[in-house]
Design an enzyme around this catalytic site. Structure first.
Site, PDB file in Angstrom:
ATOM      1  N   THR A  97       0.858  -1.117   0.078  1.00 32.63           N
ATOM      2  CA  THR A  97       0.067  -0.131   0.000  1.00 32.63           C
ATOM      3  C   THR A  97       0.797   1.199   0.012  1.00 32.63           C
ATOM      4  OG1 THR A  97      -1.601  -1.137   1.351  1.00 32.63           O
ATOM      5  CG2 THR A  97      -1.915   1.259   1.306  1.00 32.63           C
ATOM      6  N   LYS A 172      -7.059   1.591  -3.915  1.00 32.33           N
ATOM      7  CA  LYS A 172      -6.692   0.664  -2.875  1.00 32.33           C
ATOM      8  C   LYS A 172      -6.971   1.649  -1.558  1.00 32.33           C
ATOM      9  CE  LYS A 172      -5.228  -2.010   0.508  1.00 32.33           C
ATOM     10  NZ  LYS A 172      -3.872  -2.545   0.658  1.00 32.33           N
TER      11      LYS A 172
END
Length: 293
Positions: A97, A172
Protein backbone atom coordinates in the site's frame (compact mmCIF):
# COMPACT_ATOMS: atom_id res chain seq x y z
CA UNK A 1 8.43 -20.09 -16.31
CA UNK A 2 9.69 -16.71 -15.15
CA UNK A 3 11.78 -16.70 -11.97
CA UNK A 4 9.97 -14.69 -9.31
CA UNK A 5 11.84 -12.79 -6.61
CA UNK A 6 9.93 -11.70 -3.52
CA UNK A 7 10.80 -8.95 -1.07
CA UNK A 8 8.64 -8.88 2.07
CA UNK A 9 7.53 -12.25 3.43
CA UNK A 10 5.21 -10.99 6.15
CA UNK A 11 1.73 -12.33 6.89
CA UNK A 12 0.42 -11.35 3.46
CA UNK A 13 3.65 -11.97 1.57
CA UNK A 14 3.98 -15.47 2.99
CA UNK A 15 0.59 -16.39 1.53
CA UNK A 16 1.51 -14.90 -1.85
CA UNK A 17 4.83 -16.75 -1.90
CA UNK A 18 3.17 -20.03 -0.92
CA UNK A 19 0.78 -19.85 -3.86
CA UNK A 20 3.38 -18.65 -6.36
CA UNK A 21 5.51 -21.68 -5.44
CA UNK A 22 2.46 -23.97 -5.55
CA UNK A 23 1.89 -22.95 -9.17
CA UNK A 24 5.40 -24.00 -10.15
CA UNK A 25 7.18 -20.67 -10.45
CA UNK A 26 10.88 -20.72 -9.48
CA UNK A 27 10.89 -18.54 -6.36
CA UNK A 28 13.68 -16.57 -4.69
CA UNK A 29 13.07 -14.91 -1.31
CA UNK A 30 15.04 -12.03 0.17
CA UNK A 31 16.29 -12.91 3.64
CA UNK A 32 15.16 -10.32 6.18
CA UNK A 33 14.61 -10.32 9.96
CA UNK A 34 10.99 -9.24 9.45
CA UNK A 35 10.07 -12.30 7.40
CA UNK A 36 7.70 -14.97 8.59
CA UNK A 37 9.41 -18.40 8.91
CA UNK A 38 10.64 -19.57 5.50
CA UNK A 39 11.03 -23.30 6.22
CA UNK A 40 7.81 -24.38 4.50
CA UNK A 41 8.59 -22.22 1.46
CA UNK A 42 12.11 -23.63 1.15
CA UNK A 43 10.69 -27.13 1.47
CA UNK A 44 8.33 -26.25 -1.40
CA UNK A 45 11.34 -25.38 -3.58
CA UNK A 46 12.02 -21.70 -2.90
CA UNK A 47 15.59 -20.48 -2.49
CA UNK A 48 16.90 -17.62 -0.37
CA UNK A 49 18.91 -14.58 -1.44
CA UNK A 50 21.02 -12.79 1.19
CA UNK A 51 20.90 -9.39 -0.56
CA UNK A 52 18.70 -7.45 -2.98
CA UNK A 53 21.52 -7.58 -5.53
CA UNK A 54 21.61 -11.38 -5.33
CA UNK A 55 17.86 -11.52 -5.84
CA UNK A 56 17.94 -9.06 -8.75
CA UNK A 57 20.62 -11.10 -10.49
CA UNK A 58 18.25 -14.05 -11.01
CA UNK A 59 14.69 -12.67 -10.91
CA UNK A 60 12.66 -11.97 -14.05
CA UNK A 61 9.85 -10.57 -11.89
CA UNK A 62 10.21 -8.93 -8.46
CA UNK A 63 7.15 -8.77 -6.21
CA UNK A 64 7.29 -6.18 -3.41
CA UNK A 65 5.09 -6.80 -0.38
CA UNK A 66 6.48 -4.40 2.22
CA UNK A 67 4.81 -2.09 4.71
CA UNK A 68 4.42 1.13 2.73
CA UNK A 69 5.94 3.99 0.76
CA UNK A 70 9.13 4.53 2.84
CA UNK A 71 9.97 0.82 2.61
CA UNK A 72 9.24 0.63 -1.14
CA UNK A 73 11.42 3.68 -1.78
CA UNK A 74 14.18 2.21 0.38
CA UNK A 75 14.14 -1.11 -1.52
CA UNK A 76 14.39 0.70 -4.85
CA UNK A 77 16.57 3.74 -4.20
CA UNK A 78 19.11 2.90 -1.49
CA UNK A 79 22.73 2.43 -2.55
CA UNK A 80 22.46 -1.37 -2.53
CA UNK A 81 18.86 -1.29 -3.76
CA UNK A 82 16.99 -2.84 -6.65
CA UNK A 83 17.48 -0.06 -9.18
CA UNK A 84 21.26 -0.41 -9.10
CA UNK A 85 21.13 -4.05 -10.23
CA UNK A 86 17.88 -4.22 -12.17
CA UNK A 87 18.35 -6.36 -15.28
CA UNK A 88 16.81 -5.06 -18.54
CA UNK A 89 13.20 -6.20 -18.89
CA UNK A 90 12.73 -7.09 -15.22
CA UNK A 91 9.12 -6.58 -14.11
CA UNK A 92 8.54 -4.97 -10.70
CA UNK A 93 5.12 -5.63 -9.15
CA UNK A 94 4.36 -3.54 -6.07
CA UNK A 95 1.71 -5.24 -3.92
CA UNK A 96 2.30 -2.85 -1.02
CA UNK A 97 0.00 0.00 0.00
CA UNK A 98 1.63 3.27 -1.07
CA UNK A 99 1.12 6.95 -1.82
CA UNK A 100 0.23 7.18 -5.55
CA UNK A 101 2.46 10.18 -6.27
CA UNK A 102 5.44 8.17 -4.99
CA UNK A 103 4.33 5.18 -7.06
CA UNK A 104 4.43 7.27 -10.22
CA UNK A 105 7.97 8.47 -9.43
CA UNK A 106 9.09 4.91 -8.70
CA UNK A 107 7.55 3.60 -11.93
CA UNK A 108 9.39 6.25 -13.95
CA UNK A 109 12.67 5.34 -12.23
CA UNK A 110 12.16 1.62 -12.94
CA UNK A 111 11.46 2.30 -16.61
CA UNK A 112 14.52 4.58 -16.84
CA UNK A 113 16.60 1.73 -15.39
CA UNK A 114 15.33 -0.60 -18.13
CA UNK A 115 12.59 -2.37 -16.20
CA UNK A 116 8.79 -2.47 -16.21
CA UNK A 117 6.40 -1.64 -13.39
CA UNK A 118 2.84 -2.25 -12.24
CA UNK A 119 1.22 -1.44 -8.92
CA UNK A 120 -0.98 -4.28 -7.67
CA UNK A 121 -2.09 -3.56 -4.10
CA UNK A 122 -4.25 -6.18 -2.43
CA UNK A 123 -7.30 -6.32 -0.26
CA UNK A 124 -8.59 -9.10 2.05
CA UNK A 125 -6.70 -10.73 4.91
CA UNK A 126 -3.82 -13.16 5.61
CA UNK A 127 -6.37 -16.01 5.55
CA UNK A 128 -7.28 -15.29 1.93
CA UNK A 129 -3.61 -14.71 1.10
CA UNK A 130 -2.80 -18.22 2.32
CA UNK A 131 -5.71 -19.59 0.29
CA UNK A 132 -4.63 -17.78 -2.91
CA UNK A 133 -7.83 -15.72 -2.84
CA UNK A 134 -6.63 -12.13 -2.60
CA UNK A 135 -8.22 -9.22 -4.45
CA UNK A 136 -5.78 -7.20 -6.57
CA UNK A 137 -6.23 -3.70 -8.01
CA UNK A 138 -3.71 -3.17 -10.80
CA UNK A 139 -2.31 0.01 -12.33
CA UNK A 140 0.01 0.05 -15.34
CA UNK A 141 0.13 -0.50 -19.08
CA UNK A 142 -2.64 -2.86 -20.23
CA UNK A 143 -0.23 -5.01 -22.26
CA UNK A 144 2.03 -5.50 -19.23
CA UNK A 145 -0.98 -6.25 -17.05
CA UNK A 146 -2.03 -9.01 -19.45
CA UNK A 147 1.52 -10.39 -19.50
CA UNK A 148 1.51 -10.59 -15.70
CA UNK A 149 -2.01 -11.97 -15.39
CA UNK A 150 -1.08 -15.69 -15.15
CA UNK A 151 1.30 -14.92 -12.26
CA UNK A 152 -1.24 -12.68 -10.53
CA UNK A 153 -3.90 -15.38 -10.85
CA UNK A 154 -1.63 -17.79 -8.97
CA UNK A 155 -2.32 -15.89 -5.73
CA UNK A 156 -5.44 -13.79 -6.38
CA UNK A 157 -9.11 -14.58 -6.91
CA UNK A 158 -10.43 -11.21 -8.10
CA UNK A 159 -8.18 -9.00 -10.24
CA UNK A 160 -9.29 -5.54 -11.38
CA UNK A 161 -7.41 -3.50 -13.97
CA UNK A 162 -7.71 0.08 -12.71
CA UNK A 163 -5.88 2.09 -15.38
CA UNK A 164 -2.43 3.75 -15.66
CA UNK A 165 0.37 3.42 -13.11
CA UNK A 166 -0.74 4.64 -9.69
CA UNK A 167 -4.41 3.81 -10.29
CA UNK A 168 -4.14 0.63 -8.25
CA UNK A 169 -2.78 2.47 -5.25
CA UNK A 170 -5.38 5.24 -5.58
CA UNK A 171 -8.22 2.74 -5.54
CA UNK A 172 -6.63 0.76 -2.71
CA UNK A 173 -6.54 3.90 -0.55
CA UNK A 174 -10.13 4.72 -1.46
CA UNK A 175 -11.15 1.18 -0.56
CA UNK A 176 -9.29 1.22 2.75
CA UNK A 177 -10.64 4.63 3.66
CA UNK A 178 -14.18 3.33 3.27
CA UNK A 179 -13.38 0.07 5.10
CA UNK A 180 -11.50 1.71 7.96
CA UNK A 181 -14.00 4.56 8.11
CA UNK A 182 -16.89 2.13 8.53
CA UNK A 183 -14.84 0.26 11.14
CA UNK A 184 -14.21 3.42 13.15
CA UNK A 185 -17.87 4.44 13.04
CA UNK A 186 -19.01 0.97 14.13
CA UNK A 187 -16.36 0.78 16.87
CA UNK A 188 -17.38 4.17 18.24
CA UNK A 189 -21.06 3.17 18.19
CA UNK A 190 -20.29 -0.13 19.93
CA UNK A 191 -18.22 1.71 22.55
CA UNK A 192 -21.10 4.10 23.19
CA UNK A 193 -23.50 1.15 23.41
CA UNK A 194 -21.26 -0.50 26.01
CA UNK A 195 -21.35 2.66 28.14
CA UNK A 196 -25.12 2.74 27.78
CA UNK A 197 -25.25 -0.92 28.89
CA UNK A 198 -26.87 -2.00 25.63
CA UNK A 199 -26.69 -5.77 25.20
CA UNK A 200 -24.04 -6.34 22.49
CA UNK A 201 -25.98 -9.23 20.93
CA UNK A 202 -29.02 -7.00 20.59
CA UNK A 203 -26.93 -4.18 19.13
CA UNK A 204 -25.45 -6.47 16.47
CA UNK A 205 -28.87 -7.95 15.69
CA UNK A 206 -30.42 -4.52 15.16
CA UNK A 207 -27.52 -3.36 12.97
CA UNK A 208 -27.51 -6.57 10.93
CA UNK A 209 -31.22 -6.15 10.15
CA UNK A 210 -30.81 -2.51 9.19
CA UNK A 211 -28.35 0.01 7.81
CA UNK A 212 -25.37 -1.41 9.69
CA UNK A 213 -25.32 -4.74 7.83
CA UNK A 214 -22.27 -5.65 5.79
CA UNK A 215 -18.72 -6.95 5.71
CA UNK A 216 -17.43 -4.61 8.43
CA UNK A 217 -20.13 -5.63 10.90
CA UNK A 218 -19.29 -9.29 10.30
CA UNK A 219 -15.59 -8.60 10.84
CA UNK A 220 -16.17 -6.75 14.12
CA UNK A 221 -19.12 -8.86 15.30
CA UNK A 222 -16.98 -11.47 17.17
CA UNK A 223 -15.26 -8.74 19.20
CA UNK A 224 -18.45 -6.80 19.93
CA UNK A 225 -20.24 -9.97 21.04
CA UNK A 226 -17.49 -11.82 22.90
CA UNK A 227 -14.20 -9.93 22.75
CA UNK A 228 -12.68 -12.11 20.00
CA UNK A 229 -10.33 -10.05 17.81
CA UNK A 230 -9.05 -12.95 15.68
CA UNK A 231 -11.45 -12.40 12.78
CA UNK A 232 -9.81 -9.14 11.63
CA UNK A 233 -6.03 -9.26 12.07
CA UNK A 234 -5.38 -5.72 10.84
CA UNK A 235 -3.30 -3.63 13.20
CA UNK A 236 -3.99 -0.08 14.34
CA UNK A 237 -0.51 0.73 13.07
CA UNK A 238 -1.49 -0.28 9.53
CA UNK A 239 -4.86 1.45 9.86
CA UNK A 240 -3.18 4.70 10.86
CA UNK A 241 -0.66 4.34 8.01
CA UNK A 242 -3.40 3.81 5.43
CA UNK A 243 -5.49 6.70 6.73
CA UNK A 244 -2.40 8.94 6.67
CA UNK A 245 -1.72 7.91 3.06
CA UNK A 246 -5.33 8.60 2.11
CA UNK A 247 -5.16 12.01 3.79
CA UNK A 248 -1.96 12.76 1.85
CA UNK A 249 -3.51 11.68 -1.45
CA UNK A 250 -6.66 13.72 -0.87
CA UNK A 251 -4.59 16.77 0.10
CA UNK A 252 -2.45 16.47 -3.04
CA UNK A 253 -5.61 16.25 -5.14
CA UNK A 254 -7.27 19.19 -3.37
CA UNK A 255 -10.17 16.89 -2.43
CA UNK A 256 -12.37 17.26 0.64
CA UNK A 257 -11.05 15.11 3.48
CA UNK A 258 -12.41 16.53 6.75
CA UNK A 259 -14.13 13.24 7.62
CA UNK A 260 -10.98 11.29 6.76
CA UNK A 261 -8.91 13.57 9.00
CA UNK A 262 -11.25 12.90 11.93
CA UNK A 263 -11.07 9.14 11.34
CA UNK A 264 -7.28 9.34 11.11
CA UNK A 265 -7.25 11.14 14.48
CA UNK A 266 -9.39 8.36 15.98
CA UNK A 267 -6.87 5.73 14.89
CA UNK A 268 -3.95 7.91 16.02
CA UNK A 269 -5.40 8.20 19.52
CA UNK A 270 -6.08 4.47 19.72
CA UNK A 271 -2.59 3.65 18.44
CA UNK A 272 -1.07 5.92 21.08
CA UNK A 273 -3.07 4.08 23.74
CA UNK A 274 -2.13 0.59 22.51
CA UNK A 275 0.30 0.36 19.60
CA UNK A 276 -0.02 -3.42 19.34
CA UNK A 277 -3.81 -3.58 19.09
CA UNK A 278 -5.89 -4.59 16.08
CA UNK A 279 -8.88 -2.79 14.56
CA UNK A 280 -11.55 -4.81 16.45
CA UNK A 281 -9.89 -3.78 19.72
CA UNK A 282 -10.69 -0.17 18.82
CA UNK A 283 -14.11 -0.88 20.37
CA UNK A 284 -12.60 -1.50 23.81
CA UNK A 285 -10.11 1.35 23.52
CA UNK A 286 -12.88 3.83 22.71
CA UNK A 287 -15.11 2.46 25.44
CA UNK A 288 -12.30 3.09 27.95
CA UNK A 289 -11.74 6.66 26.75
CA UNK A 290 -13.47 9.32 28.82
CA UNK A 291 -13.64 11.86 26.01
CA UNK A 292 -13.40 10.97 22.29
CA UNK A 293 -12.21 13.70 19.94
Amino acid sequence: MKTVGMIGIGMMGHGIATNVAKHGYPLVLLEHPGNQPLDALVKAGATKAPTIHDLAAVADVVILCVTGTPEVEDVLFRSDGLLNRLRPGTIVIDCSTAIPSSTQRIAAAVVKAGGKFIDAPMTRTPKEAAEGRLNLIVGGEKELFEECLPLLKSFAENITFAGPVGSGHRLKLLHNYVSLGFSAVLAEAAACAARAQVNPDVLVDVLAKGGGAGVILERLRPFIERGDASSFRFTLSNALKDMTYYDTMASELGASHATAAAIKDTYAGAYEANAGATVPELVALLADTEVSH
